[in-house]
Write a protein that holds these residues in place. Structure first.
Motif, PDB file in Angstrom:
ATOM      1  N   LEU A 103      70.831  -8.150   9.836  1.00 39.28           N
ATOM      2  CA  LEU A 103      70.891  -9.759  10.221  1.00 39.28           C
ATOM      3  C   LEU A 103      69.784 -10.198  10.630  1.00 39.28           C
ATOM      4  O   LEU A 103      69.231  -9.891  11.768  1.00 39.28           O
ATOM      5  CB  LEU A 103      72.217 -10.199  11.054  1.00 39.28           C
ATOM      6  N   ALA A 104      69.287 -11.529  10.012  1.00 36.19           N
ATOM      7  CA  ALA A 104      68.174 -12.345  10.252  1.00 36.19           C
ATOM      8  C   ALA A 104      66.920 -11.306  10.283  1.00 36.19           C
ATOM      9  O   ALA A 104      66.056 -10.946  11.342  1.00 36.19           O
ATOM     10  CB  ALA A 104      68.034 -12.865  11.468  1.00 36.19           C
ATOM     11  N   ALA A 105      66.680 -10.552   9.161  1.00 39.52           N
ATOM     12  CA  ALA A 105      65.733  -9.503   9.210  1.00 39.52           C
ATOM     13  C   ALA A 105      64.306  -9.796   9.516  1.00 39.52           C
ATOM     14  O   ALA A 105      63.461  -8.798  10.175  1.00 39.52           O
ATOM     15  CB  ALA A 105      65.839  -8.626   7.810  1.00 39.52           C
ATOM     16  N   GLY A 106      63.964 -11.139   9.254  1.00 44.47           N
ATOM     17  CA  GLY A 106      62.609 -11.288   9.553  1.00 44.47           C
ATOM     18  C   GLY A 106      61.442 -10.405   8.626  1.00 44.47           C
ATOM     19  O   GLY A 106      61.737 -10.189   7.593  1.00 44.47           O
ATOM     20  N   LEU A 107      60.585 -10.096   9.642  1.00 45.04           N
ATOM     21  CA  LEU A 107      59.423  -9.149   9.103  1.00 45.04           C
ATOM     22  C   LEU A 107      59.700  -7.498   9.513  1.00 45.04           C
ATOM     23  O   LEU A 107      58.820  -6.903   9.214  1.00 45.04           O
ATOM     24  CB  LEU A 107      58.125  -9.378   9.469  1.00 45.04           C
ATOM     25  N   ASP A 108      60.971  -7.352   9.487  1.00 47.06           N
ATOM     26  CA  ASP A 108      61.364  -5.935   9.727  1.00 47.06           C
ATOM     27  C   ASP A 108      60.803  -5.099   8.617  1.00 47.06           C
ATOM     28  O   ASP A 108      61.119  -5.317   7.387  1.00 47.06           O
ATOM     29  CB  ASP A 108      63.041  -5.691   9.876  1.00 47.06           C
ATOM     30  N   SER A 109      60.342  -4.025   8.751  1.00 43.39           N
ATOM     31  CA  SER A 109      59.721  -2.978   7.557  1.00 43.39           C
ATOM     32  C   SER A 109      60.587  -1.948   7.527  1.00 43.39           C
ATOM     33  O   SER A 109      60.029  -0.793   6.933  1.00 43.39           O
ATOM     34  CB  SER A 109      58.403  -2.767   7.774  1.00 43.39           C
ATOM     35  N   ARG A 110      61.849  -1.569   8.094  1.00 45.30           N
ATOM     36  CA  ARG A 110      62.299  -0.332   8.221  1.00 45.30           C
ATOM     37  C   ARG A 110      62.947   0.281   6.762  1.00 45.30           C
ATOM     38  O   ARG A 110      62.799   1.447   6.537  1.00 45.30           O
ATOM     39  CB  ARG A 110      63.646  -0.284   8.927  1.00 45.30           C
ATOM     40  N   ALA A 111      62.959  -0.771   5.887  1.00 42.87           N
ATOM     41  CA  ALA A 111      63.482  -0.235   4.418  1.00 42.87           C
ATOM     42  C   ALA A 111      62.201   0.460   3.769  1.00 42.87           C
ATOM     43  O   ALA A 111      62.286   1.501   2.805  1.00 42.87           O
ATOM     44  CB  ALA A 111      63.749  -1.300   3.471  1.00 42.87           C
ATOM     45  N   TRP A 112      60.946   0.304   4.334  1.00 46.64           N
ATOM     46  CA  TRP A 112      59.660   0.694   3.975  1.00 46.64           C
ATOM     47  C   TRP A 112      59.321   1.960   4.656  1.00 46.64           C
ATOM     48  O   TRP A 112      58.353   2.600   4.288  1.00 46.64           O
ATOM     49  CB  TRP A 112      58.606  -0.213   3.718  1.00 46.64           C
ATOM     50  N   ARG A 113      59.625   1.924   6.029  1.00 46.42           N
ATOM     51  CA  ARG A 113      58.759   2.993   6.615  1.00 46.42           C
ATOM     52  C   ARG A 113      59.911   4.156   7.159  1.00 46.42           C
ATOM     53  O   ARG A 113      59.420   5.112   7.601  1.00 46.42           O
ATOM     54  CB  ARG A 113      58.182   2.280   7.951  1.00 46.42           C
ATOM     55  N   LEU A 114      61.277   4.013   7.229  1.00 40.97           N
ATOM     56  CA  LEU A 114      62.106   4.803   7.894  1.00 40.97           C
ATOM     57  C   LEU A 114      62.532   5.889   6.615  1.00 40.97           C
ATOM     58  O   LEU A 114      62.723   5.451   5.631  1.00 40.97           O
ATOM     59  CB  LEU A 114      63.317   4.246   8.299  1.00 40.97           C
ATOM     60  N   GLU A 115      62.968   7.088   7.054  1.00 42.01           N
ATOM     61  CA  GLU A 115      63.512   7.905   6.022  1.00 42.01           C
ATOM     62  C   GLU A 115      65.044   7.604   5.986  1.00 42.01           C
ATOM     63  O   GLU A 115      65.481   7.740   6.962  1.00 42.01           O
ATOM     64  CB  GLU A 115      63.243   9.427   6.197  1.00 42.01           C
ATOM     65  N   TRP A 116      65.429   7.359   4.715  1.00 43.61           N
ATOM     66  CA  TRP A 116      67.013   7.112   4.628  1.00 43.61           C
ATOM     67  C   TRP A 116      67.641   8.238   3.797  1.00 43.61           C
ATOM     68  O   TRP A 116      66.874   8.846   2.893  1.00 43.61           O
ATOM     69  CB  TRP A 116      67.211   5.899   3.833  1.00 43.61           C
ATOM     70  N   PRO A 117      68.865   8.373   3.676  1.00 48.80           N
ATOM     71  CA  PRO A 117      69.675   9.320   3.071  1.00 48.80           C
ATOM     72  C   PRO A 117      69.450   8.760   1.322  1.00 48.80           C
ATOM     73  O   PRO A 117      69.388   7.635   1.019  1.00 48.80           O
ATOM     74  CB  PRO A 117      71.014   9.174   3.568  1.00 48.80           C
ATOM     75  N   GLN A 118      69.705   9.660   0.514  1.00 48.84           N
ATOM     76  CA  GLN A 118      69.633   9.546  -0.683  1.00 48.84           C
ATOM     77  C   GLN A 118      70.722   8.552  -1.381  1.00 48.84           C
ATOM     78  O   GLN A 118      71.795   8.574  -0.576  1.00 48.84           O
ATOM     79  CB  GLN A 118      69.825  10.941  -1.376  1.00 48.84           C
ATOM     80  N   ASP A 119      70.100   7.471  -2.127  1.00 46.08           N
ATOM     81  CA  ASP A 119      71.179   6.594  -2.729  1.00 46.08           C
ATOM     82  C   ASP A 119      71.566   5.613  -1.415  1.00 46.08           C
ATOM     83  O   ASP A 119      72.893   5.051  -1.668  1.00 46.08           O
ATOM     84  CB  ASP A 119      72.397   7.346  -3.286  1.00 46.08           C
ATOM     85  N   PHE A 120      71.117   5.498  -0.610  1.00 42.80           N
ATOM     86  CA  PHE A 120      71.382   4.438   0.844  1.00 42.80           C
ATOM     87  C   PHE A 120      70.892   3.116   0.140  1.00 42.80           C
ATOM     88  O   PHE A 120      69.949   2.941  -0.413  1.00 42.80           O
ATOM     89  CB  PHE A 120      70.515   4.975   1.889  1.00 42.80           C
ATOM     90  N   THR A 121      72.025   2.150   0.791  1.00 39.64           N
ATOM     91  CA  THR A 121      71.637   0.764   0.330  1.00 39.64           C
ATOM     92  C   THR A 121      71.354  -0.040   1.802  1.00 39.64           C
ATOM     93  O   THR A 121      72.249   0.159   2.553  1.00 39.64           O
ATOM     94  CB  THR A 121      72.772   0.138  -0.479  1.00 39.64           C
ATOM     95  N   LEU A 122      70.078  -0.687   1.701  1.00 41.17           N
ATOM     96  CA  LEU A 122      70.058  -1.595   2.904  1.00 41.17           C
ATOM     97  C   LEU A 122      69.851  -2.811   2.617  1.00 41.17           C
ATOM     98  O   LEU A 122      69.271  -3.191   1.632  1.00 41.17           O
ATOM     99  CB  LEU A 122      68.899  -1.064   3.736  1.00 41.17           C
ATOM    100  N   PHE A 123      70.981  -3.629   3.063  1.00 43.07           N
ATOM    101  CA  PHE A 123      70.812  -5.430   2.951  1.00 43.07           C
ATOM    102  C   PHE A 123      70.352  -5.938   4.086  1.00 43.07           C
ATOM    103  O   PHE A 123      70.568  -5.601   5.206  1.00 43.07           O
ATOM    104  CB  PHE A 123      72.489  -5.762   2.596  1.00 43.07           C
ATOM    105  N   GLU A 124      69.244  -6.746   3.835  1.00 42.78           N
ATOM    106  CA  GLU A 124      68.662  -7.777   4.552  1.00 42.78           C
ATOM    107  C   GLU A 124      68.907  -9.025   4.298  1.00 42.78           C
ATOM    108  O   GLU A 124      68.858  -9.540   3.162  1.00 42.78           O
ATOM    109  CB  GLU A 124      67.066  -7.563   4.473  1.00 42.78           C
ATOM    110  N   ILE A 125      69.238  -9.895   5.342  1.00 40.01           N
ATOM    111  CA  ILE A 125      69.922 -11.255   5.375  1.00 40.01           C
ATOM    112  C   ILE A 125      68.737 -12.047   6.080  1.00 40.01           C
ATOM    113  O   ILE A 125      68.494 -11.884   7.184  1.00 40.01           O
ATOM    114  CB  ILE A 125      71.242 -11.491   5.771  1.00 40.01           C
ATOM    115  N   ASP A 126      68.196 -12.958   5.523  1.00 37.69           N
ATOM    116  CA  ASP A 126      67.388 -14.102   5.810  1.00 37.69           C
ATOM    117  C   ASP A 126      67.151 -15.177   4.983  1.00 37.69           C
ATOM    118  O   ASP A 126      67.703 -15.242   3.723  1.00 37.69           O
ATOM    119  CB  ASP A 126      66.219 -13.467   6.495  1.00 37.69           C
ATOM    120  N   GLN A 127      66.114 -16.079   5.406  1.00 37.78           N
ATOM    121  CA  GLN A 127      65.998 -17.407   4.601  1.00 37.78           C
ATOM    122  C   GLN A 127      65.186 -16.754   3.333  1.00 37.78           C
ATOM    123  O   GLN A 127      64.401 -15.772   3.635  1.00 37.78           O
ATOM    124  CB  GLN A 127      65.144 -18.173   5.471  1.00 37.78           C
TER     125      GLN A 127
END
Length: 297
Positions: A103-127
């Motif tokens: 929520l209010a993700a801003g300039l969070d970069s976890r979708a680009w830098r963390l290791e996620w499980p296969q087929d995992f979905t990350l939703f980011e909410i912001d302007q």
């Protein structure tokens, strides 16, 4: 939809996302850095802000107060970022959680830098302006997404739940929620509504990680004259952005909604767990901050 002020990363409350990126970049650079966020500096510089906000990336501030404030913020954001990085790793390790929401993700970069499980979905909410800027900046640097990333362009003051559902969020699946650096910017009634919506959308097995504080303590921190100094330096009037109204502690609210608390600790305790001693100005700041995780059975 109600008409609200809009912002990007160089105006209004969106500018706070920019100083978070600067602080993360500083902590990443430091010899004993708690995090490794190579995208933070990329995002901070890509915004090309005016004023002194990113000049700290090029040289140590000459002003002692400014230098102390950035040291405090780099430690704070390093601790906070690492705590929530570890939360996501733990929450997704079993394979039961298949989606996450920031929520209010801003300039969070976890979708680009963390290791996620296969087929995992990350939703980011912001302007929209914030999320679109981030995608463009990271794509321009050749950064690659490590999960299915869904940008939900919505205002948290409006019906963001409908926007999240329309984007493909499945309320029947356990979710890892992140509420990082958001609550001080919400009035008490909006915070309560936020937790109600999260609870309504959370299947059993869902988890929430959050940064929170007791409002009275946060108000004391904001009375520190150094915040006036940093507000001038950043071009942001923090006293106009944050809400210091009395409210029920966030953890109490979540318990009342049926969530079980796994962890709730003071920022100085978290710092010690990571081998960093918070003293002086850092201790004065971190004593007002708490990091928590809760789950829904």
């Amino acid at each position: 939809m109600a008409e609200h002020e809009k912002w990007d990363v160089v105006s209004g409350v969106g500018r706070t996302a920019l100083w978070v990126a600067v602080a993360r970049a500083l902590e990443t650079r430091s010899e004993s850095g708690l995090i490794d966020d190579p995208h933070a500096e990329v995002l901070a510089r890509a915004a090309q802000p005016t004023g002194a906000l990113t000049s700290v990336l090029d040289a140590q501030p000459e002003d002692e107060t400014t230098r102390q404030l950035w040291q405090v913020m780099a430690l704070h954001l390093g601790i906070r970022t690492r705590f929530f990085d570890e939360y996501f790793r733990t929450a997704t390790s079993s394979g039961e959680v298949e989606q996450a929401v920031i929520l209010a993700a801003g300039l969070d970069s976890r979708a680009w830098r963390l290791e996620w499980p296969q087929d995992f979905t990350l939703f980011e909410i912001d302007q929209p302006e914030v999320l679109d800027f981030k995608r463009r900046a990271l794509a321009g640097e050749g950064a690659h997404l490590r999960c299915e990333h869904v940008a939900v362009r919505a205002d948290l003051r409006d019906d963001w739940a409908s926007a999240l559902l329309a984007a493909g969020f499945d309320p029947q699946k356990p979710t890892a929620w992140l509420v990082e650096g958001l609550l001080p910017y919400l009035p008490a009634e909006a915070e309560e509504e936020l937790f109600q919506v999260i609870t309504r959308l959370s299947a059993p097995g869902s988890q929430v990680a959050l940064e929170h504080s007791v409002s009275a303590n946060f108000g004391q921190a904001m009375d520190d004259p150094r915040f006036e100094h940093v507000s001038q330096d950043w071009g942001v009037d923090m006293n106009q952005l944050v809400h210091q109204d009395e409210r029920t502690p966030a953890i109490t609210r979540l318990r009342d909604h049926g969530w079980q608390v796994d962890r709730d600790e003071n920022g100085t305790t978290t710092a010690a767990e990571y081998g960093r001693q918070a003293d002086g100005h850092s201790a004065m700041h971190l004593e007002h901050v708490r990091y928590a995780t809760v789950r829904r059975n």
